[in-house]
Scaffold this motif. Sequence first.
Motif, short mmCIF file in Angstrom:
data_model
loop_
_atom_site.label_atom_id
_atom_site.label_comp_id
_atom_site.label_asym_id
_atom_site.label_seq_id
_atom_site.Cartn_x
_atom_site.Cartn_y
_atom_site.Cartn_z
N ALA A 1 0.83 -1.21 0.00
CA ALA A 1 0.00 0.00 0.00
C ALA A 1 0.86 1.26 0.00
N GLY A 2 1.93 1.27 0.81
CA GLY A 2 2.79 2.45 0.88
C GLY A 2 3.49 2.74 -0.44
N ASP A 3 3.89 1.70 -1.15
CA ASP A 3 4.54 1.87 -2.44
C ASP A 3 3.59 2.50 -3.46
N ILE A 4 2.34 2.07 -3.42
CA ILE A 4 1.35 2.60 -4.36
C ILE A 4 1.11 4.08 -4.10
N GLU A 5 1.02 4.44 -2.82
CA GLU A 5 0.80 5.85 -2.48
C GLU A 5 1.97 6.69 -2.96
N GLU A 6 3.19 6.19 -2.83
CA GLU A 6 4.35 6.93 -3.31
C GLU A 6 4.32 7.11 -4.82
N ARG A 7 3.88 6.07 -5.53
CA ARG A 7 3.77 6.17 -6.99
C ARG A 7 2.77 7.25 -7.39
N VAL A 8 1.65 7.31 -6.67
CA VAL A 8 0.62 8.33 -6.97
C VAL A 8 1.18 9.72 -6.71
N LYS A 9 1.82 9.92 -5.56
CA LYS A 9 2.35 11.24 -5.22
C LYS A 9 3.44 11.66 -6.19
N THR A 10 4.28 10.71 -6.60
CA THR A 10 5.34 11.02 -7.56
C THR A 10 4.76 11.44 -8.90
N ALA A 11 3.75 10.71 -9.36
CA ALA A 11 3.11 11.04 -10.64
C ALA A 11 2.49 12.44 -10.60
N LEU A 12 1.91 12.81 -9.47
CA LEU A 12 1.30 14.13 -9.34
C LEU A 12 2.36 15.22 -9.26
N LEU A 13 3.45 14.94 -8.54
CA LEU A 13 4.52 15.94 -8.43
C LEU A 13 5.13 16.25 -9.79
N GLU A 14 5.15 15.25 -10.67
CA GLU A 14 5.71 15.45 -12.01
C GLU A 14 4.91 16.46 -12.83
N VAL A 15 3.64 16.65 -12.47
CA VAL A 15 2.80 17.64 -13.17
C VAL A 15 2.53 18.84 -12.26
N GLY A 16 3.30 18.96 -11.16
CA GLY A 16 3.17 20.10 -10.27
C GLY A 16 1.94 20.08 -9.40
N ALA A 17 1.46 18.87 -9.05
CA ALA A 17 0.23 18.76 -8.26
C ALA A 17 0.48 17.98 -6.98
N THR A 18 -0.43 18.13 -6.02
CA THR A 18 -0.38 17.40 -4.75
C THR A 18 -1.77 16.88 -4.43
N ILE A 19 -1.85 16.01 -3.43
CA ILE A 19 -3.12 15.38 -3.06
C ILE A 19 -3.21 15.31 -1.54
N ASP A 20 -4.40 15.55 -0.98
CA ASP A 20 -4.52 15.46 0.48
C ASP A 20 -4.64 14.00 0.91
N LEU B 1 -5.59 10.54 -13.26
CA LEU B 1 -5.59 11.46 -12.12
C LEU B 1 -4.59 12.59 -12.35
N ALA B 2 -3.40 12.26 -12.84
CA ALA B 2 -2.38 13.28 -13.08
C ALA B 2 -2.84 14.29 -14.13
N LEU B 3 -3.50 13.81 -15.16
CA LEU B 3 -4.03 14.70 -16.20
C LEU B 3 -5.07 15.65 -15.61
N TYR B 4 -5.92 15.09 -14.74
CA TYR B 4 -6.96 15.90 -14.10
C TYR B 4 -6.33 16.97 -13.19
N ALA B 5 -5.25 16.60 -12.48
CA ALA B 5 -4.65 17.48 -11.47
C ALA B 5 -3.75 18.56 -12.06
N ARG B 6 -3.32 18.37 -13.30
CA ARG B 6 -2.41 19.35 -13.92
C ARG B 6 -3.06 20.73 -13.94
N GLY B 7 -2.39 21.70 -13.34
CA GLY B 7 -2.90 23.07 -13.34
C GLY B 7 -4.09 23.30 -12.42
N LEU B 8 -4.39 22.36 -11.52
CA LEU B 8 -5.56 22.49 -10.65
C LEU B 8 -5.38 23.65 -9.66
#
Length: 344
Positions: free
Chosen positions: A147-166, A191-198
């Motif tokens: 589970a922790g690895d998956i969360e890190e993958r999600v956060k990394t993917a979002l950071l690559e597009v300049g986004a974060t998640i609560d 999700l990353a596409l959605y978060a870009r520029g949010l």
Amino acid sequence: MLLKGKQAVAFARRPDPAIWAVLAFGEDEGLASDAASSLIKAWRPKAGELEVTVLDDDAIKKYPSLLFDNLEAVSLLGDPRAIRIRTNGDKIAALLAEAFAEGDKHPDRYAARLVIEAGSLASKSKLRATASSAKNAACLQLFADEAGDIEERVKTALLEVGATIDTAALHAFTGDLPGHRGIANAEIEKLALYARGLGRDVSLNDIRSLSATDIDHNLSAAIRASLDGNIVAANVALQRLEVAGTSAISILRALQSETLRMLDAHKRIAAGEGAPGMKLRPPVWQSDWPAFRARLGKWPQKRLMRIMERIYEAEQQAKSGSGSADPVVRVLMNELGKAAASAA
């Protein structure tokens, strides 16, 4: 050389330059595909391109020279080359073993690097054995994410597009991700596409509007209700799926995934693991654990194995018919509901 788990993932990201051939395998073929993509990215020169040729084992088995011709061919543009092969097991193991042996004897023979993707391979697999023993090749055994690895993958993917998640949104999103790496990657990309520029953290409401579709809800609701013994609720959810045009096979696949998750839970509980729900794929969060644990009580391992058999039987029948929420599936879900109700 055999590397497992995180060591295998690390190698795929930063491969040893002396290694010219890599076999990546695991129960989830999406993991092998990700490792192959990481290797190709690592092999690509900083200035220039990497020419990649994709082959499959059927083509190579039909034309054995195809493998060696491609390994020895030099790019007309002078770019480095890589051969990417997807195989279903040991169909071309003998040819690959020959390639590994030649690569050990004559390290400069081949102009291209080689990466092979495979699903689950038994310890006695010839392909696995030859890749592990070759001096200039690597064998990567990949395991499902925690589970922790998956969360890190999600956060990394979002950071690559300049986004974060609560935190609440992250838990909800990863909890709904399918176990298959390839499908999960597609959801993370969405999700990353959605978060870009949010311009703000991705919230729980964003996750609900993006990922928690009516079909997702009704699939989960139908399966939970059947396994809980709530036949009325199960049929209501199945009716909604039928209206939405959901295929019978999709329902069976979702039921199969949940059955496998419950089998995994039984195994972890028997082994005395603490907080086993968080180690499942997808994880069962603490708030959902009491209901899930009660469901496990209705379905011991033997009964769950019987569900797997019935899924196979229903799939064969459903494929011979047509329509959404096929009657065959409805009969199966009702049978499960009655069995769960009788176990209450």
